[in-house]
Scaffold this motif. Structure first.
Motif, PDB file in Angstrom:
ATOM      1  N   ASP A  96      31.007  53.908  81.420  1.00 35.82           N
ATOM      2  CA  ASP A  96      30.056  54.950  81.033  1.00 35.82           C
ATOM      3  C   ASP A  96      28.755  54.892  81.823  1.00 35.82           C
ATOM      4  O   ASP A  96      27.655  54.953  81.267  1.00 35.82           O
ATOM      5  N   GLY A  97      28.901  54.762  83.149  1.00 34.96           N
ATOM      6  CA  GLY A  97      27.716  54.761  83.988  1.00 34.96           C
ATOM      7  C   GLY A  97      26.870  53.517  83.852  1.00 34.96           C
ATOM      8  O   GLY A  97      25.704  53.500  84.219  1.00 34.96           O
ATOM      9  N   PHE A  98      27.461  52.473  83.302  1.00 33.11           N
ATOM     10  CA  PHE A  98      26.748  51.221  83.065  1.00 33.11           C
ATOM     11  C   PHE A  98      26.209  50.624  84.356  1.00 33.11           C
ATOM     12  O   PHE A  98      25.114  50.060  84.388  1.00 33.11           O
ATOM     13  N   LYS A  99      26.997  50.738  85.439  1.00 33.90           N
ATOM     14  CA  LYS A  99      26.616  50.234  86.748  1.00 33.90           C
ATOM     15  C   LYS A  99      27.142  51.193  87.818  1.00 33.90           C
ATOM     16  O   LYS A  99      28.097  51.935  87.566  1.00 33.90           O
ATOM     17  N   PRO A 100      26.551  51.169  89.020  1.00 32.52           N
ATOM     18  CA  PRO A 100      27.146  51.938  90.124  1.00 32.52           C
ATOM     19  C   PRO A 100      28.571  51.453  90.382  1.00 32.52           C
ATOM     20  O   PRO A 100      28.834  50.246  90.384  1.00 32.52           O
ATOM     21  N   VAL A 101      29.498  52.389  90.571  1.00 31.35           N
ATOM     22  CA  VAL A 101      30.908  52.049  90.768  1.00 31.35           C
ATOM     23  C   VAL A 101      31.290  52.326  92.217  1.00 31.35           C
ATOM     24  O   VAL A 101      31.053  53.425  92.726  1.00 31.35           O
ATOM     25  N   ARG A 102      31.866  51.324  92.874  1.00 29.71           N
ATOM     26  CA  ARG A 102      32.235  51.442  94.280  1.00 29.71           C
ATOM     27  C   ARG A 102      33.743  51.277  94.461  1.00 29.71           C
ATOM     28  O   ARG A 102      34.409  50.590  93.691  1.00 29.71           O
ATOM     29  N   ALA A 103      34.246  51.897  95.513  1.00 28.23           N
ATOM     30  CA  ALA A 103      35.635  51.672  95.925  1.00 28.23           C
ATOM     31  C   ALA A 103      35.709  50.336  96.657  1.00 28.23           C
ATOM     32  O   ALA A 103      34.709  49.848  97.196  1.00 28.23           O
ATOM     33  N   PRO A 104      36.886  49.702  96.716  1.00 29.80           N
ATOM     34  CA  PRO A 104      37.011  48.397  97.382  1.00 29.80           C
ATOM     35  C   PRO A 104      36.520  48.389  98.819  1.00 29.80           C
ATOM     36  O   PRO A 104      35.871  47.430  99.245  1.00 29.80           O
ATOM     37  N   VAL A 105      36.805  49.440  99.585  1.00 32.91           N
ATOM     38  CA  VAL A 105      36.394  49.452 100.984  1.00 32.91           C
ATOM     39  C   VAL A 105      34.871  49.489 101.109  1.00 32.91           C
ATOM     40  O   VAL A 105      34.280  48.821 101.976  1.00 32.91           O
ATOM     41  N   THR A 106      34.209  50.224 100.222  1.00 32.30           N
ATOM     42  CA  THR A 106      32.750  50.285 100.215  1.00 32.30           C
ATOM     43  C   THR A 106      32.156  48.951  99.779  1.00 32.30           C
ATOM     44  O   THR A 106      31.183  48.454 100.366  1.00 32.30           O
ATOM     45  N   ALA A 107      32.755  48.368  98.745  1.00 35.05           N
ATOM     46  CA  ALA A 107      32.284  47.075  98.257  1.00 35.05           C
ATOM     47  C   ALA A 107      32.415  46.004  99.327  1.00 35.05           C
ATOM     48  O   ALA A 107      31.501  45.185  99.527  1.00 35.05           O
ATOM     49  N   ILE A 143      29.784  47.603  90.182  1.00 38.83           N
ATOM     50  CA  ILE A 143      31.183  47.502  89.780  1.00 38.83           C
ATOM     51  C   ILE A 143      32.073  47.925  90.934  1.00 38.83           C
ATOM     52  O   ILE A 143      31.733  48.855  91.686  1.00 38.83           O
ATOM     53  N   VAL A 144      33.203  47.268  91.084  1.00 35.76           N
ATOM     54  CA  VAL A 144      34.223  47.721  92.027  1.00 35.76           C
ATOM     55  C   VAL A 144      35.501  47.955  91.236  1.00 35.76           C
ATOM     56  O   VAL A 144      35.878  47.148  90.373  1.00 35.76           O
ATOM     57  N   THR A 145      36.118  49.089  91.475  1.00 36.80           N
ATOM     58  CA  THR A 145      37.358  49.414  90.779  1.00 36.80           C
ATOM     59  C   THR A 145      38.375  49.914  91.781  1.00 36.80           C
ATOM     60  O   THR A 145      38.020  50.450  92.835  1.00 36.80           O
ATOM     61  N   PHE A 146      39.643  49.747  91.472  1.00 38.17           N
ATOM     62  CA  PHE A 146      40.714  50.043  92.422  1.00 38.17           C
ATOM     63  C   PHE A 146      41.374  51.382  92.110  1.00 38.17           C
ATOM     64  O   PHE A 146      41.561  51.727  90.935  1.00 38.17           O
TER      65      PHE A 146
END
Length: 276
Positions: A96-107, A143-146
């Motif tokens: 819920d927007g708790f942290k910026p979420v990045r894709a693995p390649v960006t992370a 955050i990083v999510t796949f």
């Protein structure tokens, strides 16, 4: 796949991999193996259920001994990240927007840049059954999510670590499509070499009455040349093919001139002409 190679340089750098309350020693070992595959070496464990060291982890690590030997254990996550400048938390749940979420390649690109600047970084991975709590994610910067199947989004720890480790290694490669196997440079064949091979094939086919009826010969030759000129052969390939054609041509010309099969070459089955 093949195991370790003691003649190669051992990559051992990059962000720390932090497992929060891992349960099974086998999972820790597979994480160590995944890290070693892609050049990561620093493994931190927060309150592992079965303690440390762990024989099952060592067995599952498949010779990633340097990762296992360097593993450190912490009582709390706060202690495990205390010396780090920047931390990612991996999660498949919507926060819920708790942290910026990045894709693995960006992370991975961010971690690589911070590593290059001398910062100490880490990646958090949660428990096998239910991941990280919101309080634990709060200790991370982002955050990083796949990108996974939304109907089947759960990854085990080793899979998640493998994906991030792969992206880490790829982020440091000048050519992201590179492989560890060196291609042997081969000079492209000249048009003269290509034409010589084509003429050799045409002569061999002509000797066997392939171009039949004669009225269709020009069109058949055009088609043949179009096919043989398409691949973009190298010089060694032309040499190989001409050797093959020469061998076959010697056999076919003996038959075409009415000499019959040589000893041990078999009998005529009546289907020697390709166009028949």
């Amino acid at each position: 796949m093949a195991g370790t190679n003691s003649e190669r340089i051992l990559l051992a750098e990059g962000p720390a991999v932090i497992l929060v309350e891992p349960q099974l020693g086998e999972n820790i070992g597979m994480v160590a193996r995944a890290m070693a595959n892609f050049g990561l070496a620093e493994l931190r464990l927060v309150n592992p259920r079965d303690g440390w060291p762990n024989e099952k982890a060592e067995a599952a690590a498949a010779k990633a001994d340097h990762v296992i030997a360097g593993t450190t254990v912490f009582a709390t996550l706060e202690e495990a990240v205390a010396d780090l400048n920047f931390v990612y938390a991996t999660t498949a749940r919507n926060r819920d927007g708790f942290k910026p979420v990045r894709a693995p390649v960006t992370a991975a690109a961010t971690l690589r840049a911070r590593f290059g600047a001398g910062e100490k970084t880490g990646i958090l991975f949660g428990r096998e059954r239910w991941g990280l709590t919101n309080e634990e994610v709060a200790l991370a910067d982002e955050i990083v999510t796949f990108p996974v199947n939304p109907a089947f989004a759960s990854l085990n720890i080793a899979q998640a670590v493998l994906l991030m480790s792969y992206e880490w290694m790829k982020s440091g490669m000048e050519d992201v499509e590179a492989t560890p196997f060196q291609q042997v440079d081969q000079k492209p064949a000249t048009k003269s070499q290509l034409l010589g091979m084509i003429e050799q094939v045409e002569e061999a086919l002509d000797a066997r009455n392939y171009f039949h009826p004669l009225t269709k010969k020009p069109k058949m030759i055009d088609n043949l040349r179009a096919v043989l000129s398409r691949p973009g052969f190298t010089e060694p390939e032309i040499s190989l093919l001409r050797g093959v054609f020469t061998s076959l041509d010697r056999f076919s010309r003996r038959w075409a001139k009415g000499k019959g099969p040589q000893s041990g070459e078999g009998q005529d089955d009546g289907n020697d002409t390709a166009s028949e």
